[in-house]
Design a protein around this motif. Structure first.
Motif, PDB file in Angstrom:
ATOM      1  N   PRO A   1      43.760  55.042  19.748  1.00 43.80           N
ATOM      2  CA  PRO A   1      42.801  54.011  20.140  1.00 43.80           C
ATOM      3  C   PRO A   1      42.900  53.738  21.645  1.00 43.80           C
ATOM      4  CG  PRO A   1      44.616  53.055  18.913  1.00 43.80           C
ATOM      5  CD  PRO A   1      44.785  54.547  18.855  1.00 43.80           C
ATOM      6  N   PHE A   2      41.754  53.573  22.263  1.00 41.62           N
ATOM      7  CA  PHE A   2      41.705  53.358  23.707  1.00 41.62           C
ATOM      8  C   PHE A   2      41.928  51.887  24.005  1.00 41.62           C
ATOM      9  CE2 PHE A   2      39.478  52.772  27.748  1.00 41.62           C
ATOM     10  CZ  PHE A   2      40.121  53.736  28.490  1.00 41.62           C
ATOM     11  N   SER A   3      42.766  51.612  24.984  1.00 49.69           N
ATOM     12  CA  SER A   3      43.071  50.238  25.347  1.00 49.69           C
ATOM     13  C   SER A   3      41.929  49.658  26.179  1.00 49.69           C
ATOM     14  CB  SER A   3      44.369  50.193  26.151  1.00 49.69           C
ATOM     15  OG  SER A   3      44.574  48.902  26.653  1.00 49.69           O
ATOM     16  N   LEU A   4      41.272  48.664  25.628  1.00 47.80           N
ATOM     17  CA  LEU A   4      40.171  48.024  26.333  1.00 47.80           C
ATOM     18  C   LEU A   4      40.677  47.244  27.544  1.00 47.80           C
ATOM     19  CD1 LEU A   4      37.132  47.619  26.275  1.00 47.80           C
ATOM     20  CD2 LEU A   4      37.513  45.588  24.902  1.00 47.80           C
ATOM     21  N   ARG A   5      41.869  46.708  27.459  1.00 47.40           N
ATOM     22  CA  ARG A   5      42.425  45.964  28.594  1.00 47.40           C
ATOM     23  C   ARG A   5      42.699  46.907  29.766  1.00 47.40           C
ATOM     24  NH1 ARG A   5      43.311  40.915  27.889  1.00 47.40           N
ATOM     25  NH2 ARG A   5      44.923  40.727  29.466  1.00 47.40           N
ATOM     26  N   PHE A   6      43.168  48.105  29.476  1.00 51.13           N
ATOM     27  CA  PHE A   6      43.377  49.084  30.539  1.00 51.13           C
ATOM     28  C   PHE A   6      42.048  49.461  31.185  1.00 51.13           C
ATOM     29  CE2 PHE A   6      43.474  53.550  31.844  1.00 51.13           C
ATOM     30  CZ  PHE A   6      44.404  53.455  32.862  1.00 51.13           C
TER      31      PHE A   6
ATOM     32  N   ASN B   1      41.158  33.443  35.964  1.00 49.83           N
ATOM     33  CA  ASN B   1      40.957  32.377  34.979  1.00 49.83           C
ATOM     34  C   ASN B   1      40.527  32.921  33.630  1.00 49.83           C
ATOM     35  OD1 ASN B   1      41.642  30.307  36.716  1.00 49.83           O
ATOM     36  ND2 ASN B   1      39.545  30.005  37.419  1.00 49.83           N
ATOM     37  N   GLU B   2      39.810  34.030  33.631  1.00 46.45           N
ATOM     38  CA  GLU B   2      39.368  34.642  32.376  1.00 46.45           C
ATOM     39  C   GLU B   2      40.527  35.287  31.635  1.00 46.45           C
ATOM     40  OE1 GLU B   2      37.016  38.397  32.284  1.00 46.45           O
ATOM     41  OE2 GLU B   2      35.407  37.001  31.779  1.00 46.45           O
ATOM     42  N   GLY B   3      41.587  35.658  32.358  1.00 46.96           N
ATOM     43  CA  GLY B   3      42.751  36.252  31.739  1.00 46.96           C
ATOM     44  C   GLY B   3      42.739  37.770  31.750  1.00 46.96           C
ATOM     45  N   SER B   4      41.823  38.375  32.508  1.00 51.22           N
ATOM     46  CA  SER B   4      41.758  39.829  32.559  1.00 51.22           C
ATOM     47  C   SER B   4      42.931  40.429  33.309  1.00 51.22           C
ATOM     48  CB  SER B   4      40.464  40.270  33.223  1.00 51.22           C
ATOM     49  OG  SER B   4      39.365  39.880  32.459  1.00 51.22           O
ATOM     50  N   LEU B   5      43.571  39.665  34.163  1.00 47.44           N
ATOM     51  CA  LEU B   5      44.677  40.180  34.948  1.00 47.44           C
ATOM     52  C   LEU B   5      46.035  39.894  34.325  1.00 47.44           C
ATOM     53  CD1 LEU B   5      43.377  39.156  38.482  1.00 47.44           C
ATOM     54  CD2 LEU B   5      43.151  41.347  37.344  1.00 47.44           C
ATOM     55  N   ASP B   6      46.040  39.207  33.166  1.00 47.96           N
ATOM     56  CA  ASP B   6      47.280  38.841  32.504  1.00 47.96           C
ATOM     57  C   ASP B   6      47.617  39.880  31.442  1.00 47.96           C
ATOM     58  OD1 ASP B   6      49.509  37.441  31.758  1.00 47.96           O
ATOM     59  OD2 ASP B   6      48.416  36.052  30.445  1.00 47.96           O
ATOM     60  N   TRP B   7      48.743  40.576  31.620  1.00 45.45           N
ATOM     61  CA  TRP B   7      49.127  41.626  30.681  1.00 45.45           C
ATOM     62  C   TRP B   7      50.217  41.185  29.722  1.00 45.45           C
ATOM     63  CZ3 TRP B   7      47.296  46.440  29.724  1.00 45.45           C
ATOM     64  CH2 TRP B   7      46.285  46.859  30.557  1.00 45.45           C
ATOM     65  N   SER B   8      50.594  39.929  29.751  1.00 39.44           N
ATOM     66  CA  SER B   8      51.706  39.474  28.905  1.00 39.44           C
ATOM     67  C   SER B   8      51.294  39.301  27.451  1.00 39.44           C
ATOM     68  CB  SER B   8      52.262  38.159  29.440  1.00 39.44           C
ATOM     69  OG  SER B   8      51.262  37.141  29.410  1.00 39.44           O
TER      70      SER B   8
ATOM     71  N   LEU C   1      38.416  49.423  40.550  1.00 37.39           N
ATOM     72  CA  LEU C   1      37.339  50.118  41.242  1.00 37.39           C
ATOM     73  C   LEU C   1      36.431  49.162  41.997  1.00 37.39           C
ATOM     74  CD1 LEU C   1      36.316  52.858  38.691  1.00 37.39           C
ATOM     75  CD2 LEU C   1      37.504  53.152  40.853  1.00 37.39           C
ATOM     76  N   VAL C   2      36.107  48.030  41.380  1.00 32.96           N
ATOM     77  CA  VAL C   2      35.234  47.053  42.040  1.00 32.96           C
ATOM     78  C   VAL C   2      35.905  46.505  43.293  1.00 32.96           C
ATOM     79  CG1 VAL C   2      34.243  44.747  41.790  1.00 32.96           C
ATOM     80  CG2 VAL C   2      33.925  46.433  39.993  1.00 32.96           C
ATOM     81  N   PHE C   3      37.133  46.084  43.190  1.00 32.96           N
ATOM     82  CA  PHE C   3      37.812  45.523  44.353  1.00 32.96           C
ATOM     83  C   PHE C   3      38.121  46.608  45.391  1.00 32.96           C
ATOM     84  CE2 PHE C   3      38.722  42.021  41.393  1.00 32.96           C
ATOM     85  CZ  PHE C   3      38.204  40.988  42.165  1.00 32.96           C
ATOM     86  N   ASP C   4      38.353  47.820  44.953  1.00 34.18           N
ATOM     87  CA  ASP C   4      38.582  48.919  45.890  1.00 34.18           C
ATOM     88  C   ASP C   4      37.321  49.221  46.688  1.00 34.18           C
ATOM     89  OD1 ASP C   4      40.332  50.811  46.968  1.00 34.18           O
ATOM     90  OD2 ASP C   4      39.421  52.392  45.758  1.00 34.18           O
ATOM     91  N   ILE C   5      36.182  49.209  46.038  1.00 33.50           N
ATOM     92  CA  ILE C   5      34.919  49.434  46.750  1.00 33.50           C
ATOM     93  C   ILE C   5      34.636  48.289  47.707  1.00 33.50           C
ATOM     94  CG2 ILE C   5      32.418  49.576  46.406  1.00 33.50           C
ATOM     95  CD1 ILE C   5      33.015  51.253  43.937  1.00 33.50           C
ATOM     96  N   GLU C   6      34.977  47.080  47.320  1.00 35.68           N
ATOM     97  CA  GLU C   6      34.765  45.950  48.228  1.00 35.68           C
ATOM     98  C   GLU C   6      35.664  46.060  49.453  1.00 35.68           C
ATOM     99  OE1 GLU C   6      35.292  42.595  45.716  1.00 35.68           O
ATOM    100  OE2 GLU C   6      33.224  42.663  45.007  1.00 35.68           O
ATOM    101  N   ILE C   7      36.873  46.538  49.291  1.00 33.51           N
ATOM    102  CA  ILE C   7      37.752  46.742  50.440  1.00 33.51           C
ATOM    103  C   ILE C   7      37.196  47.838  51.343  1.00 33.51           C
ATOM    104  CG2 ILE C   7      40.062  47.492  51.134  1.00 33.51           C
ATOM    105  CD1 ILE C   7      39.920  44.646  50.060  1.00 33.51           C
TER     106      ILE C   7
ATOM    107  N   LEU D   1      39.344  47.594  31.384  1.00 32.72           N
ATOM    108  CA  LEU D   1      38.913  46.461  32.213  1.00 32.72           C
ATOM    109  C   LEU D   1      39.687  46.416  33.525  1.00 32.72           C
ATOM    110  CD1 LEU D   1      38.425  43.537  29.701  1.00 32.72           C
ATOM    111  CD2 LEU D   1      36.718  44.540  31.189  1.00 32.72           C
ATOM    112  N   LEU D   2      40.978  46.676  33.467  1.00 31.39           N
ATOM    113  CA  LEU D   2      41.765  46.681  34.688  1.00 31.39           C
ATOM    114  C   LEU D   2      41.336  47.814  35.613  1.00 31.39           C
ATOM    115  CD1 LEU D   2      44.108  45.192  36.059  1.00 31.39           C
ATOM    116  CD2 LEU D   2      45.584  46.962  35.183  1.00 31.39           C
ATOM    117  N   ALA D   3      41.017  48.968  35.052  1.00 28.68           N
ATOM    118  CA  ALA D   3      40.546  50.093  35.870  1.00 28.68           C
ATOM    119  C   ALA D   3      39.209  49.776  36.519  1.00 28.68           C
ATOM    120  CB  ALA D   3      40.440  51.345  35.015  1.00 28.68           C
ATOM    121  N   VAL D   4      38.309  49.143  35.791  1.00 29.75           N
ATOM    122  CA  VAL D   4      37.016  48.761  36.363  1.00 29.75           C
ATOM    123  C   VAL D   4      37.207  47.714  37.455  1.00 29.75           C
ATOM    124  CG1 VAL D   4      34.832  47.606  35.841  1.00 29.75           C
ATOM    125  CG2 VAL D   4      35.668  49.413  34.349  1.00 29.75           C
ATOM    126  N   LEU D   5      38.079  46.754  37.223  1.00 31.26           N
ATOM    127  CA  LEU D   5      38.352  45.747  38.249  1.00 31.26           C
ATOM    128  C   LEU D   5      38.951  46.384  39.499  1.00 31.26           C
ATOM    129  CD1 LEU D   5      39.784  42.787  36.188  1.00 31.26           C
ATOM    130  CD2 LEU D   5      37.612  42.895  37.394  1.00 31.26           C
TER     131      LEU D   5
END
Length: 117
Positions: A52-57, A109-116, A65-71, A59-63
């Motif tokens: 099964p593919f990790s949806l959290r992974f 705040n959404e919790g997408s960056l929290d891996w705990s 990419l988005v922040f990398d493109i903004e940089i 989301l983190l990969a998409v985030l």
């Protein structure tokens, strides 16, 4: 005019011919059991090959990419600083950084960056 017409027809005919020949040469029999089975270093797999593919992974990969493109979008700012009014330059870069920071806060705040979890 005739040369352009002939070269256009030749430019269309040759790729179509190559595609047809490659399709005819590469046609194989129906699915083979060995080819459709998963491959693990020459051995039969001990468990299912479809994990099964990790949806959290994802989301983190998409985030990332988005922040990398903004940089990457921020990199040309020092180069173009000489061509613009200094006040307009700082206003535009601060608005861009504010949008970037607001996106980071939203993801936090959404919790997408929290891996705990």
């Amino acid at each position: 005019m005739l040369f352009i017409l002939l070269s256009t027809l030749l430019a269309i005919f040759i790729p179509v011919l190559v595609c047809v020949v490659s399709f005819l040469l590469s046609s194989r029999s129906f699915k083979d059991r060995e080819k459709s089975s998963p491959f693990e270093c020459g051995f039969d797999p001990k468990s299912t090959a479809r994990l099964p593919f990790s949806l959290r992974f994802f989301l983190l990969a998409v985030l990332f990419l988005v922040f990398d493109i903004e940089i990457i979008l921020l990199l040309p700012y020092p180069i173009i600083m000489d061509n613009f009014n200094l006040l307009m330059f700082f206003i535009s870069i601060m608005v861009f950084l504010l949008i970037l920071f607001m996106g980071l806060l939203h993801e936090w705040n959404e919790g997408s960056l929290d891996w705990s979890e």
